[in-house]
Design a protein around this motif. Structure first.
Motif, short mmCIF file in Angstrom:
data_model
loop_
_atom_site.label_atom_id
_atom_site.label_comp_id
_atom_site.label_asym_id
_atom_site.label_seq_id
_atom_site.Cartn_x
_atom_site.Cartn_y
_atom_site.Cartn_z
N LYS A 88 100.96 77.50 49.15
CA LYS A 88 101.07 77.11 47.66
C LYS A 88 99.46 76.88 47.13
O LYS A 88 99.12 77.23 46.37
N ILE A 89 98.81 76.00 48.07
CA ILE A 89 97.61 75.53 47.59
C ILE A 89 96.67 76.71 47.71
O ILE A 89 96.01 76.77 46.74
N ALA A 90 96.64 77.51 48.65
CA ALA A 90 95.57 78.66 48.71
C ALA A 90 95.87 79.45 47.51
O ALA A 90 95.12 79.88 47.05
N ARG A 91 97.27 79.92 47.59
CA ARG A 91 97.54 80.67 46.14
C ARG A 91 96.97 80.07 45.03
O ARG A 91 96.48 80.94 43.99
N ALA A 92 97.18 78.88 44.61
CA ALA A 92 96.92 78.19 43.42
C ALA A 92 95.19 78.32 43.34
O ALA A 92 94.75 78.39 42.22
N TYR A 93 94.49 77.72 44.37
CA TYR A 93 93.19 77.98 44.26
C TYR A 93 92.53 79.44 44.06
O TYR A 93 91.44 79.47 43.47
N THR A 94 93.17 80.33 44.77
CA THR A 94 92.50 81.79 44.96
C THR A 94 93.16 82.82 43.69
O THR A 94 92.51 83.68 43.33
N LYS A 95 94.27 82.26 43.04
CA LYS A 95 94.79 83.11 42.00
C LYS A 95 95.42 84.57 42.52
O LYS A 95 95.49 85.64 42.00
N ARG A 96 95.34 84.33 43.99
CA ARG A 96 95.81 85.63 44.85
C ARG A 96 97.32 85.38 45.65
O ARG A 96 97.64 84.23 45.42
N GLN A 97 97.97 86.45 45.95
CA GLN A 97 99.23 86.30 46.39
C GLN A 97 99.32 86.83 48.00
O GLN A 97 100.17 85.88 48.92
N ALA A 98 98.66 87.52 48.66
CA ALA A 98 98.81 88.01 49.98
C ALA A 98 98.45 86.98 51.08
O ALA A 98 97.63 86.20 50.80
N VAL A 99 99.26 87.02 52.17
CA VAL A 99 99.02 86.06 53.26
C VAL A 99 99.10 86.81 54.51
O VAL A 99 99.85 87.64 54.75
N VAL A 100 97.94 86.61 55.41
CA VAL A 100 97.66 87.38 56.67
C VAL A 100 98.04 86.45 57.66
O VAL A 100 97.52 85.20 57.82
N VAL A 101 98.89 86.56 58.75
CA VAL A 101 99.06 86.04 59.78
C VAL A 101 98.90 87.07 61.05
O VAL A 101 98.51 88.16 60.96
N PHE A 102 99.34 86.64 62.32
CA PHE A 102 98.77 87.27 63.57
C PHE A 102 99.91 87.37 64.48
O PHE A 102 100.98 86.75 64.55
N ASP A 103 100.09 88.48 65.31
CA ASP A 103 100.96 88.71 66.34
C ASP A 103 100.89 87.85 67.12
O ASP A 103 99.94 86.99 67.51
N HIS A 104 102.27 87.38 67.57
CA HIS A 104 102.70 86.29 68.47
C HIS A 104 102.61 84.65 67.88
O HIS A 104 102.75 83.79 68.49
N GLY A 105 102.02 84.68 66.43
CA GLY A 105 102.21 83.62 65.81
C GLY A 105 103.55 82.90 65.20
O GLY A 105 104.49 83.47 65.15
N TYR A 106 103.51 81.50 65.57
CA TYR A 106 104.69 80.77 65.05
C TYR A 106 104.25 79.94 64.06
O TYR A 106 103.42 79.08 64.01
N HIS A 107 105.22 79.74 62.90
CA HIS A 107 104.65 78.87 61.63
C HIS A 107 105.99 78.22 61.07
O HIS A 107 105.42 77.21 60.18
N GLY A 108 107.06 78.35 61.80
CA GLY A 108 108.14 77.28 61.24
C GLY A 108 109.64 78.39 60.82
O GLY A 108 109.48 79.49 61.19
N ARG A 109 110.28 77.41 60.43
CA ARG A 109 111.73 78.10 60.07
C ARG A 109 112.37 77.90 58.66
O ARG A 109 113.57 78.31 58.39
N THR A 110 111.44 77.61 57.80
CA THR A 110 112.09 77.72 56.38
C THR A 110 111.68 79.28 56.07
O THR A 110 111.24 80.00 56.81
#
Length: 444
Positions: free
Chosen positions: A135-157
């Motif tokens: 949310k913070i990154a999108r508010a700051y950059t006014k952009r939408q895309a998010v890049v993540v990586f193979d084998h990554g884990y970031h949560g259950r929401t």
């Protein structure tokens, strides 16, 4: 605090009769989707020992998934949280604030990498922290895309399931997921086709090429990566990978987010794992080890980025709960007083020496890796083909549990045994746990 003899003791089957009785009650009352690694019901925990309701004492190589780094009943955590409980349990920081929240934010500004002006926002869980970083990154950059990586884990929401790479058990049947999430390669040295020595340069070039061609760097709000990938198998990205991705983000106005939820707070022998290659992230997410077992999480970062969200845009009823904040200040006090970074490095030297010796004896161990007290072995059917051996991994974990050693598994292929002992574990318990692992490998 608990004061349990730091000795393994197995007096019943694991799990014992009282645990089995509680398990029947649990099955009747608790949703089946909530699993447990080992259905042993806990009575007390102290340093490296978990005591169950049957009187068994298990050696703890899990720390509640890297949470109880200072132990599960650390004196300073208990003292500070107890004092706060006497005063008040809650006001909601968004209604009437309190000093503990501010103190935690000040501590995070001091401890996290970089000497720039920093601010924090506090939440309840790692997934919440990652979601708010987006949310913070999108508010700051006014952009939408998010890049993540193979084998990554970031949560259950919903959003963090989209960010997470592994389908089962985290995502299966729970879609559709949040859009504008893109996945690129990571430098998984052990499995990189041209060898670990080439992985850093080749994987970063591939990732940057995919971002540039498939998304457009000018559309990317954030790049999010775990400096040591946790659930994915304790993968340390090959050297050079993180600096190249960090530089690409800086060159293109992309917010670089270090997800240090599992790797932070002395776990890898540094306050934060990204320090290993001198990475200074724009935002860093923390949870797990931050508060000695109390639910707390944070997003910390450059003040101008953190301030991009409008007033009222960040928050949550329980975020930065006063008792959890008191626990965090106690945990940080303990980490400093006991120099738990040094302790993590001692654990690493003991574990890596023993596990590397086991690797020479047992061909099932394909790789020994990790840093500090975040160590893993990857098990394979054949060292030449590196075919993952999930069955042997499960069998060894089961054998360890029966002997009174709690170990956890992980990895995209389910073939990694991960070791996360409390940083306050005694050397004798550490070696005894490693003996049990070696015996389990021999029996295999």
């Amino acid at each position: 605090m608990s004061d349990i003899p730091q000795e393994r003791r197995v007096v019943t089957a694991i799990p014992g009769p009282k645990s089995q009785e509680l398990q029947q009650r649990r099955l009747a009352a608790v949703a089946a989707g909530v699993g447990s690694t080992l259905p042993v019901f806990t009575a007390r925990v102290d340093r490296g020992i978990i005591e169950d309701v049957d009187g068994n004492r298990l050696i703890d190589f899990g720390s509640g998934i890297a949470v109880t780094s200072v132990g599960a009943s650390a004196e300073a955590v208990v003292r500070r949280a107890s004092a706060q409980l006497q005063d008040f349990t809650h006001t909601c920081f968004m209604v009437t604030p309190y000093e503990g929240y501010v103190e935690v934010a000040e501590a995070l500004a001091e401890l996290t990498p970089g000497d720039h002006a920093k601010k924090s926002a506090l939440f309840n869980s790692g997934a919440e922290a990652v979601e708010n970083a987006v949310k913070i990154a999108r508010a700051y950059t006014k952009r939408q895309a998010v890049v993540v990586f193979d084998h990554g884990y970031h949560g259950r929401t919903n959003l963090t399931m989209a960010l997470t790479s592994k389908n089962m058990p985290y995502k299966h049947g729970f879609g559709p997921f949040a859009p504008e999430v893109y996945r690129v390669p990571v430098a998984y040295g052990y499995r990189w086709l041209t060898g670990e020595e080439n992985a850093g340069a080749e994987a970063s070039a591939q990732a940057i090429d995919q971002i540039t061609k498939q998304i457009g760097a000018e559309n990317v709000a954030a790049i999010i990566i775990e400096p040591v990938l946790g659930e994915g198998g304790f993968i340390e990205p090959a050297k050079g990978f993180l600096p190249a991705i960090r530089q690409f983000a800086a060159d293109n106005g992309i917010v670089f987010v270090a997800d240090e939820i599992q790797s932070g707070f002395c776990r890898t022998g540094q306050w934060f794992a990204c320090e290993d290659e001198g990475i200074v992230p724009d935002l860093i997410t923390t949870a797990k080890g931050i508060a000695g077992g109390l639910p707390l999480a944070a997003v910390t970062g450059k003040a101008e980025i953190m301030d991009a969200a409008h007033a009222g845009g960040l928050g949550g009823t329980y975020g930065g709960n006063p008792v959890a904040c008191a626990g965090a200040l106690g945990a940080i006090e303990t980490m400093k007083e006991l120099d738990l970074n040094a302790k993590a490095k001692e654990i690493e030297s003991t574990m890596k020496a023993r596990l590397t010796a086991m690797q020479e004896k047992f061909s099932v161990i394909g790789d020994v890796r990790g840093r500090g007290a975040m160590i893993a072995i990857e098990l394979v059917k054949n060292p030449a083909t590196k075919e993952p051996d999930a069955a042997s991994t499960a069998a060894i974990a089961k054998a360890c549990h029966a002997e009174g050693l709690l170990v956890l598994t992980c990895g995209t292929y389910g073939n990694v045994l991960r070791f996360l002992p409390p940083l306050v574990i005694g050397q004798d318990l550490l070696n005894e746990g490693l003996d049990i692992i070696e015996n389990a490998l021999a029996a295999l």
